[in-house]
Scaffold this motif. Sequence first.
Motif, PDB file in Angstrom:
ATOM      1  N   SER A  17       0.624  -1.409   0.481  1.00  9.49           N
ATOM      2  CA  SER A  17      -0.324   0.223  -0.221  1.00  9.49           C
ATOM      3  C   SER A  17       1.026   1.182  -0.306  1.00  9.49           C
ATOM      4  N   SER A  60     -13.947   6.126  -9.772  1.00  7.44           N
ATOM      5  CA  SER A  60     -12.504   6.101 -10.253  1.00  7.44           C
ATOM      6  C   SER A  60     -12.889   5.141 -10.903  1.00  7.44           C
ATOM      7  N   ASP A  62     -12.061   1.715 -13.345  1.00 11.00           N
ATOM      8  CA  ASP A  62     -12.430   0.418 -12.963  1.00 11.00           C
ATOM      9  C   ASP A  62     -11.288  -0.132 -12.864  1.00 11.00           C
ATOM     10  N   LYS A  65     -10.793   0.119  -8.604  1.00  8.36           N
ATOM     11  CA  LYS A  65     -12.153   0.223  -8.276  1.00  8.36           C
ATOM     12  C   LYS A  65     -12.038  -1.279  -6.831  1.00  8.36           C
ATOM     13  N   GLY A  66     -12.250  -0.701  -5.851  1.00  8.94           N
ATOM     14  CA  GLY A  66     -12.130  -2.118  -4.688  1.00  8.94           C
ATOM     15  C   GLY A  66     -10.471  -1.980  -4.032  1.00  8.94           C
ATOM     16  N   ARG A  67      -9.530  -0.740  -4.905  1.00 12.14           N
ATOM     17  CA  ARG A  67      -8.671  -1.417  -4.482  1.00 12.14           C
ATOM     18  C   ARG A  67      -8.152   0.266  -4.141  1.00 12.14           C
ATOM     19  N   THR A  69      -8.825   4.489  -3.048  1.00  7.10           N
ATOM     20  CA  THR A  69      -9.653   5.484  -2.408  1.00  7.10           C
ATOM     21  C   THR A  69      -8.990   7.062  -2.528  1.00  7.10           C
ATOM     22  N   ASN A  84      -4.494   0.779  -2.213  1.00  9.45           N
ATOM     23  CA  ASN A  84      -4.193  -0.944  -1.500  1.00  9.45           C
ATOM     24  C   ASN A  84      -3.734  -1.506  -2.826  1.00  9.45           C
ATOM     25  N   SER A  85      -3.166  -3.667  -2.724  1.00 12.74           N
ATOM     26  CA  SER A  85      -3.087  -4.348  -3.172  1.00 12.74           C
ATOM     27  C   SER A  85      -3.002  -4.378  -4.062  1.00 12.74           C
TER      28      SER A  85
END
Length: 122
Positions: A17, A60, A62, A65-67, A69, A84-85
Motif C-alpha cells: 500500500s 474511480s 474500473d 475500484k475496490g483498491r 480510495t 491498496n493491493s
Amino acid sequence: QVQLVESGGGLVQAGGSLRLSCAASGRTFSGYTMGWFRQAPGKEREFVAAISRGGSMTRSADSVKGRFTISRDNAKNTVYLQMNSLKPEDTAVYYCAADLTPGVRTMGYDYWGQGTQVTVSS
C-alpha cells in the motif's frame, strides 16, 4: 489559480500500500473538484479517481475500484489517494489535478501538479 504539489510516491512490493497526498495553495481549495491521474511509460495519461468539492461524490476508474480510495480534507487543503493491493501495472507517475467545474470529471482539468513516481515490484 491553484498550485498543486504531490507527495508519497515510492517503491513498493506487489500487494503493498501507499498513500499519495496533494497539497494545494492559492485560491480556495474547497472550490475545486480534485482528481488523480497516472501515466505509465509509453502510455497516455489516464484517469484514476475524482472527488467533488465537498467530498460527497467520488468516481474511480474500473481498474482501481475496490483498491484505491480518494478523499480530501478541505481544512488542510489536501487530497489523498489511498492505494491498496498494488499491482505492477499500477506503476506510473501519478498526477493531482484541480478544476473549478463541479462534479466528478474524468477529463478537462485546468490545473496540474508535477507528479510523483509510484513503482510496484513483482
